[in-house]
Scaffold this motif. Sequence first.
Motif, short mmCIF file in Angstrom:
data_model
loop_
_atom_site.label_atom_id
_atom_site.label_comp_id
_atom_site.label_asym_id
_atom_site.label_seq_id
_atom_site.Cartn_x
_atom_site.Cartn_y
_atom_site.Cartn_z
N ALA A 155 0.85 -1.19 0.00
CA ALA A 155 0.00 0.00 0.00
C ALA A 155 0.88 1.24 0.00
CB ALA A 155 -0.91 0.01 1.23
N ASP A 156 0.37 2.31 -0.60
CA ASP A 156 1.09 3.58 -0.54
C ASP A 156 0.26 4.60 0.24
OD1 ASP A 156 -0.87 4.46 -2.30
OD2 ASP A 156 0.47 4.69 -4.01
N GLN A 157 0.79 5.81 0.39
CA GLN A 157 0.12 6.83 1.20
C GLN A 157 -1.15 7.36 0.56
OE1 GLN A 157 3.44 6.54 1.11
NE2 GLN A 157 3.73 6.17 3.27
N SER A 158 -1.31 7.22 -0.76
CA SER A 158 -2.48 7.77 -1.43
C SER A 158 -3.71 6.88 -1.28
CB SER A 158 -2.19 7.98 -2.92
OG SER A 158 -2.09 6.73 -3.58
N GLY A 159 -3.56 5.73 -0.66
CA GLY A 159 -4.68 4.82 -0.49
C GLY A 159 -4.71 3.69 -1.50
N LYS A 160 -3.82 3.72 -2.48
CA LYS A 160 -3.74 2.61 -3.42
C LYS A 160 -3.11 1.42 -2.72
CE LYS A 160 -2.65 5.42 -7.47
NZ LYS A 160 -1.62 5.64 -8.48
N SER A 212 -6.54 -8.39 -5.27
CA SER A 212 -7.40 -7.26 -4.99
C SER A 212 -6.59 -5.99 -5.22
CB SER A 212 -7.91 -7.30 -3.56
OG SER A 212 -8.66 -6.14 -3.28
N LEU A 213 -7.01 -5.20 -6.18
CA LEU A 213 -6.32 -3.95 -6.51
C LEU A 213 -7.26 -2.80 -6.17
CD1 LEU A 213 -3.96 -2.42 -7.82
CD2 LEU A 213 -5.07 -2.77 -10.02
N HIS A 214 -6.83 -1.95 -5.25
CA HIS A 214 -7.63 -0.81 -4.82
C HIS A 214 -6.98 0.47 -5.34
CE1 HIS A 214 -10.10 1.85 -2.50
NE2 HIS A 214 -10.81 0.81 -2.07
N LEU A 215 -7.75 1.25 -6.10
CA LEU A 215 -7.22 2.46 -6.73
C LEU A 215 -7.17 3.66 -5.81
CD1 LEU A 215 -9.05 2.12 -10.15
CD2 LEU A 215 -6.79 1.32 -9.52
N GLY A 216 -7.71 3.56 -4.62
CA GLY A 216 -7.64 4.66 -3.66
C GLY A 216 -8.75 5.66 -3.85
N LEU A 248 -11.19 -5.41 -8.60
CA LEU A 248 -10.71 -4.05 -8.79
C LEU A 248 -11.64 -3.11 -8.05
CD1 LEU A 248 -8.67 -2.23 -10.30
CD2 LEU A 248 -10.29 -2.17 -12.19
N CYS A 249 -11.10 -2.24 -7.20
CA CYS A 249 -11.92 -1.35 -6.37
C CYS A 249 -11.40 0.09 -6.43
CB CYS A 249 -11.89 -1.79 -4.91
SG CYS A 249 -12.55 -3.42 -4.61
N ARG A 250 -12.28 1.02 -6.14
CA ARG A 250 -11.91 2.42 -5.93
C ARG A 250 -12.90 3.04 -4.98
NH1 ARG A 250 -13.85 5.60 -11.43
NH2 ARG A 250 -16.04 5.18 -11.13
N LYS A 251 -12.48 4.13 -4.36
CA LYS A 251 -13.40 4.85 -3.47
C LYS A 251 -14.52 5.44 -4.31
CE LYS A 251 -11.58 4.58 0.63
NZ LYS A 251 -12.27 3.82 1.64
N SER A 311 -17.43 4.59 1.16
CA SER A 311 -17.73 3.28 0.57
C SER A 311 -16.88 3.06 -0.69
CB SER A 311 -19.23 3.18 0.23
OG SER A 311 -19.56 4.14 -0.75
N ASP A 312 -16.77 1.81 -1.08
CA ASP A 312 -15.98 1.43 -2.23
C ASP A 312 -16.87 0.96 -3.37
OD1 ASP A 312 -13.66 1.91 -0.82
OD2 ASP A 312 -13.32 -0.18 -0.30
N GLN A 313 -16.39 1.19 -4.58
CA GLN A 313 -16.98 0.59 -5.76
C GLN A 313 -16.04 -0.52 -6.18
OE1 GLN A 313 -16.99 3.95 -8.46
NE2 GLN A 313 -19.22 3.99 -8.45
N CYS A 314 -16.54 -1.72 -6.34
CA CYS A 314 -15.70 -2.85 -6.71
C CYS A 314 -16.38 -3.67 -7.79
CB CYS A 314 -15.44 -3.77 -5.51
SG CYS A 314 -14.53 -3.00 -4.17
N PHE A 315 -15.56 -4.31 -8.59
CA PHE A 315 -16.10 -5.35 -9.46
C PHE A 315 -15.11 -6.49 -9.53
CE2 PHE A 315 -13.86 -2.76 -12.60
CZ PHE A 315 -13.31 -3.70 -13.44
#
Length: 161
Positions: A62-67, A99-103, A142-145, A152-156
């Motif tokens: 994880a990085d500081q930006s939330g990714k 699981s990849l979260h785009l922040g 794949l998710c993003r805020k 909440s997150d949007q994920c697919f």
Amino acid sequence: MRLIKWSLVIIVILAILLALAPLGLKHYSVAWLNKQGYDARIDAFGFNVVTGKLSIAGLHIADQSGKHVAVDILETYVKLPEFFNKEVLLRRFRTQGVSLHLGADESASWTQFSSPFTDIVNRHLIDWRFELVNGLNEQAELCRKHPLSPSSDQCFTVGSF
């Protein structure tokens, strides 16, 4: 007789070093990523020098930006001599439970995005050449805020590809 004893001692020492190498690589990798500003964790790390099989379980970066990216299981085959030429050919690359979260970046798009992996390669491994020969990804997400609701997150989920 003395030659046989010394040979056995050298063989035992080499065997111990080869057995401890994955543990050392695991701790070095996590320490290096933490030093670069990433929050990293690896639950299990294995590397078979003879076959070139690299196995990582429980990889979280994880990085500081939330990714952040999390991989339950990552397995691939590599050849060590290619590392000396700054090349990484990933053969039979397989992941499970990615699981990849785009922040929370408002410009985070479903079609164009970067992950901590991409950022690490672009920042620290510019001279290296990476190539994926054969890959299988199982259970990717794949998710993003959510832009309108940051809590909440949007994920697919992308099944297998």
